[in-house]
Design an enzyme around this catalytic site. Sequence first.
Site, short mmCIF file in Angstrom:
data_model
loop_
_atom_site.label_atom_id
_atom_site.label_comp_id
_atom_site.label_asym_id
_atom_site.label_seq_id
_atom_site.Cartn_x
_atom_site.Cartn_y
_atom_site.Cartn_z
N GLY A 99 0.65 -1.35 -0.22
CA GLY A 99 0.24 0.23 -0.04
C GLY A 99 0.91 1.41 0.08
CG MET A 103 -3.65 9.75 1.83
SD MET A 103 -2.54 10.72 0.86
CE MET A 103 -1.52 11.70 2.57
CG ASP A 247 -7.11 0.57 18.28
OD1 ASP A 247 -7.84 1.50 17.88
OD2 ASP A 247 -6.49 -0.42 17.91
CG HIS A 275 -7.83 -2.74 14.72
ND1 HIS A 275 -7.62 -1.30 15.15
CD2 HIS A 275 -8.74 -2.28 13.25
CE1 HIS A 275 -7.71 -0.46 14.59
NE2 HIS A 275 -8.18 -0.77 13.35
#
Lengths: 435, 435
Positions: A99, A103, A247, A275
């Site tokens: 990926g 971003m 988290d 998650h």
Amino acid sequence: MAIAELSPSYPRARVHPSSLSSRFSNPLLSRRRFIPLRPSRPNGVLCSIAPNQIQVPVATPADSAGKKECFGVFCTTYDLKAEEKTKSWKSLINIAVSGAAGMISNHLLFKLASGEVFGYDQPIALKLLGSERSFQALEGVAMELEDSLYPLLREVSIGIDPYEVFQDVEWALLIGAKPRGPGMERAGLLDINGQIFAEQGKALNAVASRNAKVLVVGNPCNTNALICMKNAPNIPAKNFHALTRLDENRAKCQLALKAGVFYDKVSNVTIWGNHSTTQVPDFLNAKIDGRPLKEVINDIKWLEEEFTNIIQNRGGVLIKKWGRSSAASTAVSIADAIKSLITPTPEGDWFSSGVYTNGNPYGIAEDIVFSMPCRSQGDGDYELVKDVLIDDFLLKRLRKTEAELLAEKRCVGHLTGEGNAYCDLPEDTMLPGEM
Amino acid sequence: MAIAELSPSYPRARVHPSSLSSRFSNPLLSRRRFIPLRPSRPNGVLCSIAPNQIQVPVATPADSAGKKECFGVFCTTYDLKAEEKTKSWKSLINIAVSGAAGMISNHLLFKLASGEVFGYDQPIALKLLGSERSFQALEGVAMELEDSLYPLLREVSIGIDPYEVFQDVEWALLIGAKPRGPGMERAGLLDINGQIFAEQGKALNAVASRNAKVLVVGNPCNTNALICMKNAPNIPAKNFHALTRLDENRAKCQLALKAGVFYDKVSNVTIWGNHSTTQVPDFLNAKIDGRPLKEVINDIKWLEEEFTNIIQNRGGVLIKKWGRSSAASTAVSIADAIKSLITPTPEGDWFSSGVYTNGNPYGIAEDIVFSMPCRSQGDGDYELVKDVLIDDFLLKRLRKTEAELLAEKRCVGHLTGEGNAYCDLPEDTMLPGEM
């Protein structure tokens, strides 16, 4: 074709001959025939320096032996051991990022290149995995990395075939995943992304370092990590992580806010489980300035009824305010997760990571990837923390997130080698603001 | 109203009473009446902790005395001198960043917070300047900074009034500028952005540290820096910089590529003049591995005819590939520019910065901001490098970029206090891919 679109700044792009031949000669790659192939891209690896354009031949050093793929200025040779400034540096390590045109990666790659994550004596090679669709953007990312002149960043290569990109990687940071389509629930996402992580697991198994550490960020990350692990039996199961550090960081910030202290006073915060919205931020074991958190925050109603929701809604609130998902702080948390494995954990503290449950001391079901409290000696490995309290309130919630992960595992039986999948996920538990 | 839209994670947002009163009691602020005001936003500064929600009163330390504005967890008090880990740290410095909700800032702010730029013993306060339109996005940025738990980042405040945001800042990183509208040329952009930089200069003059360093990134950055400087007569003219470091970095990368060496071998590269297509990347004085560049790269035609274009087109090529402008590498170059001023320049090398020309040894016209070779002792200040070669080819190009900057200066006479503007810019010299 990417070749034709190359920037004028690249005198002449061409496939490196040795790279081309290696695609067909490596016996490991013959496994590819069993894998659903994405469209092949014969010119997926670029080298923008042709031999006749190199005017100053530099002696080919040991450091670049066997280097077959490169981008732009990263095709030039170098010899770290020959120079005063760099000869005390560690050996180069290979880091793959999937990926890579997204971003989160756009923040993370520059952090990795700067030395902030692996240290200022650790030269790195970045191996960027993208897709057919993102290939040009990958070139753009590589160009920006060139222009940043980071001394520690010695090699950059880009590609769309995990069997090439994962070659010899010591770290695989798996960020890329398909976003949810309209109306798609967690079960649909599990299947579509599970296939990607099964393929990437097979590729890691075939070509990565035998002790590669794998951090899965793409959602649903726990079960993606399990799928990846099951498809990479030659890499220790303990080496696979699912990211729950964002988290944890968000939980620490909210506890600091509630207690009215600066966030560096909050420690021992565990995110347990998946998650997803069943995740369990643990305030029972958390500490504020070394004291049990509940001695400091006595608003039990807030802790039990609001705290978890605030953390889980954080991503959604951010999207509303900022107009996009939280790429920067996610990248920070990935850097934190890596640093926690390569630096000794401070005395008495721990960190959360989604890891394989086999042999866990908490009574969590085996054979799933579940976020738990970990400590590291800084060698890339970790151990689970034994002395944690589990009360009825915590236990009940652990059981719920455990049940969800067992259900997710049943959904992906076809991808983990356990036979047919049977999907009975009761509800959509994607976190707001997540892909 | 921003207050009503606050995230549920913020128990109750309110204007800090002392902040409200200070708006009207500070005699410096009375100058505001002479400045074209943007719409006022009485609740522009947020504090998300109400006094009755702080459960653990921490002794108010000297460090936070006079702290009037804050965001979220950064409203909590702390005492750096009381703790083993932080008591050897330097005193907190205030850093303002304009355009704080934009993409360049989204990279830069996290670099600043990490300690990578100012050092790992330098706690910082970030003061984020945005606009009415971007205010919610600013909150999002501040939330992500909270969630990143950077120990060195002790205070964050957000606002849209430069007279509040620039209070006591030691560094002002002025990134925000209006983008060019359709059909707008450099002259139009000069006027519209010049007004912003005139206002920000006045604000810096009124409230910033008397030795504040100001780095202008928003385009047209040289003349914006000149306007800002002229409106801040109480701050030394030498403290104003226009960013040409990205151009320098790109030039070094291209010279490395051409020479076939790794980029850490390229030194002494000057970008002369304006950050526009008249800029002059200097290959005459550049060195490769300590040798004059022309001894290594003998393709003079490439150096004279292609090299400059490649650098200038880089941003445009990146936008085509990556779909957006080069935020990450711009942020890296801003970090580089700052580090070059606060760490001693390596022996024999230099860096480029757009600085005030008065007293320059090159015969460049006085009273403009012109990029030139600088050295620093690491104290935030710099000196111009004296021993550089200027041949006819270089001189001719210096004259062209000098003429452009003099013309730009005439365009903004109404903003620098020199009287009426007369705009005769001959051509549009915006760099491809720039705002």
